[in-house]
Write an enzyme that holds these catalytic residues in place. Structure first.
Site, PDB file in Angstrom:
ATOM      1  N   ILE A  91       0.334   7.596   8.638  1.00 45.43           N
ATOM      2  CA  ILE A  91      -0.863   6.742   8.666  1.00 45.43           C
ATOM      3  C   ILE A  91      -0.675   5.508   7.781  1.00 45.43           C
ATOM      4  CG2 ILE A  91      -2.721   8.326   9.335  1.00 45.43           C
ATOM      5  CD1 ILE A  91      -3.126   8.816   6.263  1.00 45.43           C
ATOM      6  N   PRO A  92       0.278   4.633   8.149  1.00 44.34           N
ATOM      7  CA  PRO A  92       0.380   3.383   7.394  1.00 44.34           C
ATOM      8  C   PRO A  92      -0.954   2.641   7.504  1.00 44.34           C
ATOM      9  CG  PRO A  92       1.542   3.204   9.495  1.00 44.34           C
ATOM     10  CD  PRO A  92       1.140   4.645   9.338  1.00 44.34           C
ATOM     11  N   HIS A  93      -1.391   2.034   6.413  1.00 41.66           N
ATOM     12  CA  HIS A  93      -2.677   1.338   6.475  1.00 41.66           C
ATOM     13  C   HIS A  93      -2.771   0.285   5.392  1.00 41.66           C
ATOM     14  CE1 HIS A  93      -3.215   4.812   3.798  1.00 41.66           C
ATOM     15  NE2 HIS A  93      -4.076   4.071   3.129  1.00 41.66           N
ATOM     16  N   ALA A  94      -3.640  -0.674   5.621  1.00 41.22           N
ATOM     17  CA  ALA A  94      -3.877  -1.678   4.591  1.00 41.22           C
ATOM     18  C   ALA A  94      -5.208  -2.365   4.825  1.00 41.22           C
ATOM     19  CB  ALA A  94      -2.773  -2.731   4.589  1.00 41.22           C
TER      20      ALA A  94
ATOM     21  N   ARG B   5       0.829  -1.198   0.000  1.00 42.88           N
ATOM     22  CA  ARG B   5       0.000   0.000   0.000  1.00 42.88           C
ATOM     23  C   ARG B   5       0.870   1.257   0.000  1.00 42.88           C
ATOM     24  NH1 ARG B   5      -1.964   3.563  -0.276  1.00 42.88           N
ATOM     25  NH2 ARG B   5      -4.024   4.416   0.144  1.00 42.88           N
TER      26      ARG B   5
END
Lengths: 91, 152
Positions: free
Chosen positions: B68-71, B54
C-alpha cells in the site's frame, strides 16, 4: 486476561512510524496481544493491517489485552509506546 | 464526490506492463502514471518523491501479499486509488513475501487526515480473505473499481 488502556500520543495517530514500531514490539512479545479502540473490535497488534484498520488518532483511547506469563509487562511496554509521541514527519 | 477508483486506474496485469525489472518503484510508477493520465496527479516525479519519502518512514508492504504505497502530496488534485495486480509479486518490504495486490493511495496535501480514513477503510476490508480473493480473481477492471468503491 490482562488489559491496559492507553491514549494515543502521536500526532499522526497509529499510522506510519508509530504503527510500525507498535507492530514490531508486539511481534517481539512472548504473548499474543490484541488492540482495540475503546468499545471496538479487538485486532491482532502484530498485524500492521489490523493496527491501520483501527484508524486510531491522537487522543483516542485504545485497549490492549494479552494472556499468559509476562502479559502485564508486555502491555505496559506497548502502552508506553502508544502514549509517547513517536512521530518523525507527517503521516 | 468523484469515485476513489475508476476502471482506468486498475491494472490487472502489472507484470506485463512492467516488462523487465519488477521492483516496487517501477510498480508504483506504473500505477502513478495511471493517476496522471486520469488527471488526479499533476506531477509524476514530484508525486513519486513524496511516496518514497513516506516509504522511508515505514515499509508499505503488509502481511498477506499486499502493498500500500501512499502519500499526501501537493501534486494530487483529488483523493484517488490505483490498483495493480502482479502474479509474479513485487517486493514491498513485507516479512512474509512479495505483494500481489498493490494499492497506490494518493491524497491532496490540503486534505487533512483524509488519506488515513481511506487507508483505514481499505485496511478494514483487506483484513477479510473474501475481499482479497475477489480482487485476486477479478477479470474485469470495472468489477474491481465497483468492489472497491462500494467497500472503501
Amino acid at each position: 486476561m490482562a488489559e491496559r488502556h492507553a491514549v494515543v500520543g502521536s500526532s499522526v495517530g497509529l499510522h506510519a512510524r508509530p504503527a510500525a514500531l507498535l507492530v514490531q514490539a508486539a511481534g517481539r512479545a512472548p504473548v499474543k496481544v490484541t488492540i482495540a479502540k475503546e468499545g471496538g473490535e479487538p485486532t491482532d497488534a502484530r498485524s500492521i493491517l489490523g493496527v491501520l484498520s483501527l484508524d486510531a488518532r491522537r487522543g483516542d483511547k485504545v485497549v490492549l489485552a494479552a494472556d499468559g506469563d509476562g502479559a502485564g509487562a508486555v502491555l505496559a511496554e506497548l502502552a508506553g509506546l502508544i502514549e509517547s509521541d513517536l512521530d518523525a514527519g507527517e503521516g | 464526490m468523484t469515485d476513489l477508483i475508476t476502471p482506468d486506474l486498475v491494472d490487472l496485469d502489472l507484470d506485463s506492463a512492467l516488462l523487465a525489472v519488477v521492483d516496487r518503484h517501477a510498480a508504483t510508477r506504473a500505477l502513478a502514471e495511471r493517476l496522471v493520465s486520469a488527471g488526479r496527479v499533476t506531477d509524476l516525479d514530484g508525486f513519486l518523491a513524496d511516496v518514497r519519502a513516506r516509504e522511508a518512514q515505514m515499509p508499505t508492504g503488509i502481511e498477506g501479499g499486499i502493498g500500500i504505497p501512499h502519500a499526501r502530496s501537493a501534486h494530487v488534485t483529488e483523493p484517488a486509488l490505483a490498483f495493480g495486480r502482479s502474479s509474479a509479486g513485487v517486493d514491498f518490504g513485507a516479512d512474509d513475501g512479495p505483494a500481489h495486490l498493490i494499492f497506490l493511495i494518493a491524497a491532496p496535501s490540503g486534505g487533512g487526515s483524509e488519506h488515513m480514513t481511506i487507508l483505514a477503510a481499505l485496511a478494514r476490508r483487506l483484513v477479510h480473505a473474501e475481499f482479497r480473493s475477489a480482487l485476486a480473481d477479478a477479470v474485469d477492471p470495472a468489477d474491481v473499481a465497483d468492489l472497491v468503491n462500494k467497500e472503501v
